[in-house]
Design a protein around this motif. Structure first.
Motif, PDB file in Angstrom:
ATOM      1  N   ARG A  48       0.856  -1.187   0.000  1.00 24.65           N
ATOM      2  CA  ARG A  48       0.000   0.000   0.000  1.00 24.65           C
ATOM      3  C   ARG A  48       0.893   1.238   0.000  1.00 24.65           C
ATOM      4  O   ARG A  48       2.082   1.155   0.218  1.00 24.65           O
ATOM      5  N   GLY A  49       0.289   2.390  -0.204  1.00 23.77           N
ATOM      6  CA  GLY A  49       1.039   3.637  -0.092  1.00 23.77           C
ATOM      7  C   GLY A  49       1.130   4.382  -1.409  1.00 23.77           C
ATOM      8  O   GLY A  49       0.527   4.013  -2.396  1.00 23.77           O
ATOM      9  N   THR A  50       1.919   5.446  -1.379  1.00 27.53           N
ATOM     10  CA  THR A  50       2.035   6.290  -2.568  1.00 27.53           C
ATOM     11  C   THR A  50       2.775   5.575  -3.692  1.00 27.53           C
ATOM     12  O   THR A  50       2.527   5.836  -4.859  1.00 27.53           O
ATOM     13  N   ASP A  51       3.698   4.688  -3.366  1.00 29.75           N
ATOM     14  CA  ASP A  51       4.422   3.891  -4.361  1.00 29.75           C
ATOM     15  C   ASP A  51       4.100   2.426  -4.150  1.00 29.75           C
ATOM     16  O   ASP A  51       4.404   1.869  -3.096  1.00 29.75           O
ATOM     17  N   THR A  52       3.471   1.800  -5.147  1.00 36.04           N
ATOM     18  CA  THR A  52       3.177   0.372  -5.058  1.00 36.04           C
ATOM     19  C   THR A  52       4.441  -0.397  -5.386  1.00 36.04           C
ATOM     20  O   THR A  52       5.080  -0.168  -6.404  1.00 36.04           O
ATOM     21  N   ARG A  53       4.813  -1.321  -4.491  1.00 33.05           N
ATOM     22  CA  ARG A  53       6.032  -2.107  -4.676  1.00 33.05           C
ATOM     23  C   ARG A  53       5.779  -3.568  -4.334  1.00 33.05           C
ATOM     24  O   ARG A  53       4.890  -3.889  -3.564  1.00 33.05           O
ATOM     25  N   PHE A  54       6.623  -4.422  -4.900  1.00 29.00           N
ATOM     26  CA  PHE A  54       6.590  -5.834  -4.520  1.00 29.00           C
ATOM     27  C   PHE A  54       7.162  -5.957  -3.116  1.00 29.00           C
ATOM     28  O   PHE A  54       8.175  -5.345  -2.798  1.00 29.00           O
ATOM     29  N   HIS A  55       6.507  -6.745  -2.243  1.00 28.42           N
ATOM     30  CA  HIS A  55       7.105  -6.949  -0.927  1.00 28.42           C
ATOM     31  C   HIS A  55       7.251  -8.418  -0.570  1.00 28.42           C
ATOM     32  O   HIS A  55       7.943  -8.755   0.386  1.00 28.42           O
ATOM     33  N   HIS A  56       6.664  -9.311  -1.343  1.00 23.31           N
ATOM     34  CA  HIS A  56       6.794 -10.734  -1.048  1.00 23.31           C
ATOM     35  C   HIS A  56       6.414 -11.529  -2.287  1.00 23.31           C
ATOM     36  O   HIS A  56       5.514 -11.136  -3.015  1.00 23.31           O
ATOM     37  N   SER A  57       7.106 -12.632  -2.515  1.00 19.57           N
ATOM     38  CA  SER A  57       6.719 -13.497  -3.630  1.00 19.57           C
ATOM     39  C   SER A  57       6.934 -14.960  -3.253  1.00 19.57           C
ATOM     40  O   SER A  57       7.785 -15.276  -2.423  1.00 19.57           O
ATOM     41  N   GLU A  58       6.128 -15.796  -3.850  1.00 18.75           N
ATOM     42  CA  GLU A  58       6.188 -17.251  -3.646  1.00 18.75           C
ATOM     43  C   GLU A  58       6.034 -17.922  -4.995  1.00 18.75           C
ATOM     44  O   GLU A  58       5.366 -17.395  -5.885  1.00 18.75           O
ATOM     45  N   LYS A  59       6.602 -19.095  -5.145  1.00 15.92           N
ATOM     46  CA  LYS A  59       6.393 -19.943  -6.328  1.00 15.92           C
ATOM     47  C   LYS A  59       5.661 -21.191  -5.856  1.00 15.92           C
ATOM     48  O   LYS A  59       6.070 -21.819  -4.880  1.00 15.92           O
ATOM     49  N   LEU A  60       4.579 -21.531  -6.550  1.00 14.57           N
ATOM     50  CA  LEU A  60       3.815 -22.729  -6.229  1.00 14.57           C
ATOM     51  C   LEU A  60       3.961 -23.747  -7.352  1.00 14.57           C
ATOM     52  O   LEU A  60       3.985 -23.384  -8.528  1.00 14.57           O
ATOM     53  N   ASP A  61       4.051 -25.018  -6.993  1.00 15.11           N
ATOM     54  CA  ASP A  61       4.047 -26.088  -7.981  1.00 15.11           C
ATOM     55  C   ASP A  61       2.652 -26.677  -8.080  1.00 15.11           C
ATOM     56  O   ASP A  61       1.808 -26.473  -7.193  1.00 15.11           O
ATOM     57  N   LYS A  62       2.399 -27.410  -9.155  1.00 13.72           N
ATOM     58  CA  LYS A  62       1.074 -27.969  -9.433  1.00 13.72           C
ATOM     59  C   LYS A  62       0.522 -28.685  -8.200  1.00 13.72           C
ATOM     60  O   LYS A  62       1.212 -29.494  -7.579  1.00 13.72           O
ATOM     61  N   GLY A  63      -0.713 -28.330  -7.846  1.00  9.24           N
ATOM     62  CA  GLY A  63      -1.390 -28.944  -6.710  1.00  9.24           C
ATOM     63  C   GLY A  63      -1.155 -28.244  -5.385  1.00  9.24           C
ATOM     64  O   GLY A  63      -1.889 -28.478  -4.429  1.00  9.24           O
ATOM     65  N   GLU A  64      -0.145 -27.388  -5.297  1.00  5.43           N
ATOM     66  CA  GLU A  64       0.107 -26.671  -4.043  1.00  5.43           C
ATOM     67  C   GLU A  64      -0.952 -25.585  -3.848  1.00  5.43           C
ATOM     68  O   GLU A  64      -1.441 -24.998  -4.807  1.00  5.43           O
ATOM     69  N   VAL A  65      -1.274 -25.343  -2.581  1.00  2.00           N
ATOM     70  CA  VAL A  65      -2.285 -24.358  -2.211  1.00  2.00           C
ATOM     71  C   VAL A  65      -1.657 -23.330  -1.281  1.00  2.00           C
ATOM     72  O   VAL A  65      -0.900 -23.677  -0.374  1.00  2.00           O
ATOM     73  N   MET A  66      -1.981 -22.073  -1.519  1.00  2.00           N
ATOM     74  CA  MET A  66      -1.539 -20.991  -0.635  1.00  2.00           C
ATOM     75  C   MET A  66      -2.761 -20.200  -0.206  1.00  2.00           C
ATOM     76  O   MET A  66      -3.643 -19.910  -1.024  1.00  2.00           O
ATOM     77  N   ILE A  67      -2.813 -19.853   1.063  1.00  2.00           N
ATOM     78  CA  ILE A  67      -3.867 -18.982   1.583  1.00  2.00           C
ATOM     79  C   ILE A  67      -3.207 -17.636   1.873  1.00  2.00           C
ATOM     80  O   ILE A  67      -2.233 -17.568   2.620  1.00  2.00           O
ATOM     81  N   ALA A  68      -3.704 -16.581   1.235  1.00  2.00           N
ATOM     82  CA  ALA A  68      -3.119 -15.247   1.367  1.00  2.00           C
ATOM     83  C   ALA A  68      -4.152 -14.293   1.946  1.00  2.00           C
ATOM     84  O   ALA A  68      -5.348 -14.443   1.698  1.00  2.00           O
ATOM     85  N   GLN A  69      -3.681 -13.319   2.701  1.00  2.00           N
ATOM     86  CA  GLN A  69      -4.581 -12.372   3.359  1.00  2.00           C
ATOM     87  C   GLN A  69      -4.158 -10.939   3.038  1.00  2.00           C
ATOM     88  O   GLN A  69      -2.968 -10.632   2.972  1.00  2.00           O
ATOM     89  N   PHE A  70      -5.145 -10.086   2.814  1.00  2.00           N
ATOM     90  CA  PHE A  70      -4.874  -8.663   2.656  1.00  2.00           C
ATOM     91  C   PHE A  70      -4.632  -8.084   4.049  1.00  2.00           C
ATOM     92  O   PHE A  70      -5.335  -8.419   4.991  1.00  2.00           O
ATOM     93  N   THR A  71      -3.613  -7.240   4.172  1.00  2.00           N
ATOM     94  CA  THR A  71      -3.237  -6.682   5.469  1.00  2.00           C
ATOM     95  C   THR A  71      -3.064  -5.176   5.345  1.00  2.00           C
ATOM     96  O   THR A  71      -3.251  -4.608   4.270  1.00  2.00           O
ATOM     97  N   GLU A  72      -2.615  -4.558   6.425  1.00  2.00           N
ATOM     98  CA  GLU A  72      -2.348  -3.120   6.376  1.00  2.00           C
ATOM     99  C   GLU A  72      -1.189  -2.808   5.430  1.00  2.00           C
ATOM    100  O   GLU A  72      -1.045  -1.693   4.955  1.00  2.00           O
ATOM    101  N   HIS A  73      -0.355  -3.817   5.118  1.00  2.00           N
ATOM    102  CA  HIS A  73       0.772  -3.622   4.207  1.00  2.00           C
ATOM    103  C   HIS A  73       0.498  -4.135   2.792  1.00  2.00           C
ATOM    104  O   HIS A  73       1.139  -3.698   1.849  1.00  2.00           O
TER     105      HIS A  73
END
Length: 73
Positions: free
Chosen positions: A26-51
């Motif tokens: 969030r903020g005046t400049d949008t930037r990448f702050h985290h990245s993940e790579k998933l392989d076929k069948g993998e599941v990730m649960i992600a949440q929107f936060t203050e950041h």
């Protein structure tokens, strides 16, 4: 666009190897702050936060949220 609830989350299930999930700040400049790579069948649960204001998904995946379900192409 509707506001996200503080407890909103999304479920991402990779349909192929190498799906990228990238958190954007969030903020005046949008930037990448985290990245993940998933392989076929993998599941990730992600949440929107203050950041985290957006989540970018690159690759074939099934995405589920309180707003519905979507397939990437």
């Amino acid at each position: 666009m509707s506001q996200t609830h503080p407890n909103d989350f999304i479920v991402i299930k990779a349909k192929e190897d190498g799906v990228s999930v990238i958190g954007l700040t969030r903020g005046t400049d949008t930037r990448f702050h985290h990245s993940e790579k998933l392989d076929k069948g993998e599941v990730m649960i992600a949440q929107f936060t203050e950041h985290t204001s957006a989540i970018k998904i690159r690759g074939k995946a099934l995405i589920q949220s309180s707003h519905g379900e979507m397939d990437t192409e």
